[in-house]
Write an enzyme that holds these catalytic residues in place. Structure first.
Site, PDB file in Angstrom:
ATOM      1  N   GLU A 107      -0.200   5.554  26.678  1.00 42.85           N
ATOM      2  CA  GLU A 107      -0.350   4.217  27.246  1.00 42.85           C
ATOM      3  C   GLU A 107       0.662   3.167  26.789  1.00 42.85           C
ATOM      4  OE1 GLU A 107      -4.468   3.201  26.578  1.00 42.85           O
ATOM      5  OE2 GLU A 107      -5.173   4.717  27.992  1.00 42.85           O
ATOM      6  N   GLU A 124      -6.372  10.560  31.067  1.00 46.14           N
ATOM      7  CA  GLU A 124      -7.655   9.981  30.675  1.00 46.14           C
ATOM      8  C   GLU A 124      -8.369   9.433  31.902  1.00 46.14           C
ATOM      9  OE1 GLU A 124      -7.455   7.076  27.565  1.00 46.14           O
ATOM     10  OE2 GLU A 124      -6.110   8.299  26.310  1.00 46.14           O
TER      11      GLU A 124
END
Length: 649
Positions: free
Chosen positions: A413, A558
């Site tokens: 991320e 995710e």
């Protein structure tokens, strides 16, 4: 009086009786005085010499002890230390007496960002029990300046005015005497984060801002001191299974498909299990569960890949021969007691292989920190870009001959907002330090130079310019000039600046992250959103076009959440997208201690949440009622088959 001196006096007495003259007597007396003086001087020198020798020995021991604790102690430092007086035992005891007693609350906020009128901070909180007895459960009350909101993990969080109240969850309620635990949150305040006071179970605490002590609830040190006694056992435990065939499980890509060595299309359907990034230095949950049975359970439930979040800092410590203590239940995991934290990871790889599982390490954070994922970039003041690259290179090189590890997720991320300037991650054709495209290509080349067989996962960023020609350098600080998505979820840049891995292009997989409204109320969740509206407003332009246009495969690294509304509707639509298009994915997560999503197991890390598992089971790779693994020789768990027996998609 010495015998030597006694003899001299006796001679003087006899001579005097014979009537020798006074001058001669005086001369003899003078000689005697000189001899006596010399004897006294010799005694003093000898005594002083012994004292110096003892003192030097003491200093040498002390210097050696310091050197063993501090790797960078130089010879010059040691010499300088020897010129100083060493503290005596009473002084050492005095220092121990001054050790802070009671409860110590430490906190840090390494990353912050603006969200409307709130300053959001990734906050980590440590609770250290220096009281005289263990805690069975706890309630922490923090007074925080201009507190507005808080979403946390490893505890139950409640905001009322400027008071944040956190109560323990089942797995971290007990804090041993001398032990500690850590919790974390994304906290919103009207000003810079400042904790004014703290109470634990109604008792005032010492509050410290800075480094947070990580989870350590084991009174038994699991780092075995007698390495020679256990070395043979560890070697036996780490020996790979004879059933495995090395090198036949490497994967590659073709367009939007991932293929095995024979060209058979495969489907990566995995799960995340974190802990190697948080300071636990192994998998979270082993404080209540067993590693062996946990790995077996993941395989038996049909997940064929485990994404393992890790910190670059921990990997680099391993590379330097440093092994931070792994925290787990010693009684439940006795075989781990003879291993250091790296050996435990090696043991996990062996267990994964024995159960037909594959593994994907993920550099989840630069530093070891439960809130490390909130930091925008892949480096910090403590962990440099060079350190980040080194961690990937070392890991790739160490396991280049182990096809249990089939992929690397380069960085979790990357993100940042327009008003953060150079601290925000960008995606363009520059060589700027914050350009994720350039860094990802560089990192991938270093990994593939060590092991050209592994897949490379490249995640997205957070923002992308609406007008790449006018704002390609991200100079605008106006949010209206950008498209936003989840951290790691914006892959619009692939259209303009695709990742180039050269001759290893068939190793590239793009890996967005996507979540529902319980994690954050994004604009595309407003009103009565549908599958069609989600595709139009978010998925298609941010990342699904990559698979749709056959550019490269996708792996959603995710996705997940609570099985309640308003999250369940989003999860159902995401599952439909994955199922209809055979999108590769790793579900978030196995862990019970994910505060904003929950896990596949409950707080004991043993009992599975059957409702959630049944939901996810629909998008696990299955043929004829059997789960399909990614190993050609070893079947996946008790109800799975090998890749060799599978037909393929």
């Amino acid at each position: 009086m010495s015998d030597e001196k006694k003899d001299v006096n006796s001679q003087q007495e006899n001579v005097g009786k014979k009537g020798i003259n006074k001058k001669l007597i005086i001369a003899f007396a003078g000689m005697g005085a000189v001899i006596v003086g010399l004897v006294i001087a010799l005694i003093l020198v000898a005594t002083s010499g012994k004292k110096d020798v003892d003192s030097s020995a003491s200093k040498a021991e002390s210097s050696s002890a310091v050197a063993s604790e501090t790797d960078d102690t130089s010879e010059e430092d040691s010499v300088a230390d020897e010129s100083e007086d060493e503290p005596d035992d009473e002084e050492e005891e005095s220092k121990d007496d001054k050790k802070e007693k009671g409860f110590i609350i430490s906190y840090s906020g390494d990353n912050s960002w603006q969200d409307g009128d709130k300053v959001m901070t990734g906050m980590e909180i440590g609770i250290e029990n220096n009281s005289d007895e263990a805690l069975k459960e706890w309630t922490l009350e923090l007074e925080i300046d201009q507190l507005k909101s808080c979403d946390g993990w490893n505890g139950n969080f409640k905001v009322k005015g400027n008071k944040l109240t956190v109560t323990n969850v089942d797995y971290n309620g007990e804090i041993a005497k001398g032990g500690s635990t850590s919790i974390g949150c994304n906290i919103g305040t009207g000003t810079k984060l400042n904790v004014k006071s703290a109470k634990l179970n109604g008792v005032e605490c010492t509050v410290k801002k800075g480094k947070v002590l990580q989870n350590n609830n084991n009174n038994n040190n699991n780092q075995n001191n007698d390495k020679k006694a256990t070395e043979k056992d560890v070697k036996k435990l780490l020996k790979r299974t004879s059933k495995a065939k090395q090198g036949d499980d490497w994967l590659h890509t073709d367009g939007s498909k991932i293929l095995d060595k024979d060209g058979k299309e495969v489907w990566l359907t995995g799960v995340n299990w974190f802990g190697y990034n948080t300071g636990t230095n192994t998998f979270d949950g082993l404080w209540n569960s067993e590693l062996v049975s946990s790995v077996e359970a993941i395989a038996d439930h049909g997940f064929n890949l485990i994404r393992v979040p890790m910190s670059a800092e921990l990997i680099n410590q391993w590379s330097e021969g440093e092994y931070p203590k792994a925290n787990y239940n010693n009684a439940y995991n006795e075989e781990l007691n003879s291993m250091n934290s790296l050996e435990i990871f090696d043991y996990f790889l062996k267990l994964a292989e024995e159960n037909g599982l594959k593994v994907m390490p993920d550099i989840h954070s630069a530093e070891t920190n439960a809130s490390g994922h909130t930091v925008n970039l892949w480096y910090t003041d403590k962990v440099t870009v060079k350190d980040y690259y080194h961690a990937l290179e070392w890991l790739a090189d160490r396991y280049k001959d182990n096809d249990t590890i089939v992929a690397f997720d380069l960085k979790n991320e990357p993100h940042g907002k327009p008003n953060e300037g150079d601290a925000a991650v960008i995606w363009n054709d520059s060589k700027d330090a914050n350009n994720w495209k350039y860094v990802a290509e560089t990192a991938a080349s270093k990994v593939l130079a060590k092991n050209p067989n592994v897949l490379i996962m490249v995640e997205g960023i957070e923002i992308y310019p609406k007008n790449i020609k006018k704002n390609g350098d991200y100079s605008s600080a106006n949010s209206d000039d950008y498209y936003f998505n989840w951290w790691g979820g914006n892959l619009r840049g692939v259209k303009d600046y695709p990742i180039d891995l050269g001759k290893y292009q068939d190793k590239l997989v793009y890996s967005p992250h996507d979540y529902g409204p319980t994690v954050y109320q994004q604009p595309w969740f407003e009103g009565d959103y549908t599958y069609k509206s989600l595709m139009k407003d978010c998925w298609k332009d941010n990342w699904f076009y990559i698979q749709e246009q056959d550019i490269a495969p996708l792996l959603i690294g995710e996705w997940g959440g609570f099985m309640t509304e308003p999250n369940l509707t989003w999860m159902t639509y995401m599952r439909k997208l994955i199922k209809d298009n055979h999108v590769n994915h790793t579900f978030w997560c196995f862990n019970a201690n994910s505060g904003d999503t929950g896990g596949l197991v409950k707080d004991d890390f043993v009992t599975w949440d059957e409702e959630k598992y049944d939901f996810v089971k629909e998008v696990l790779w299955q043929e004829g009622g059997k789960f399909v693994g990614l190993d050609h020789a070893i079947p996946l768990g008790d109800n799975g088959i090998t890749l060799k027996k599978a037909k393929g998609l």
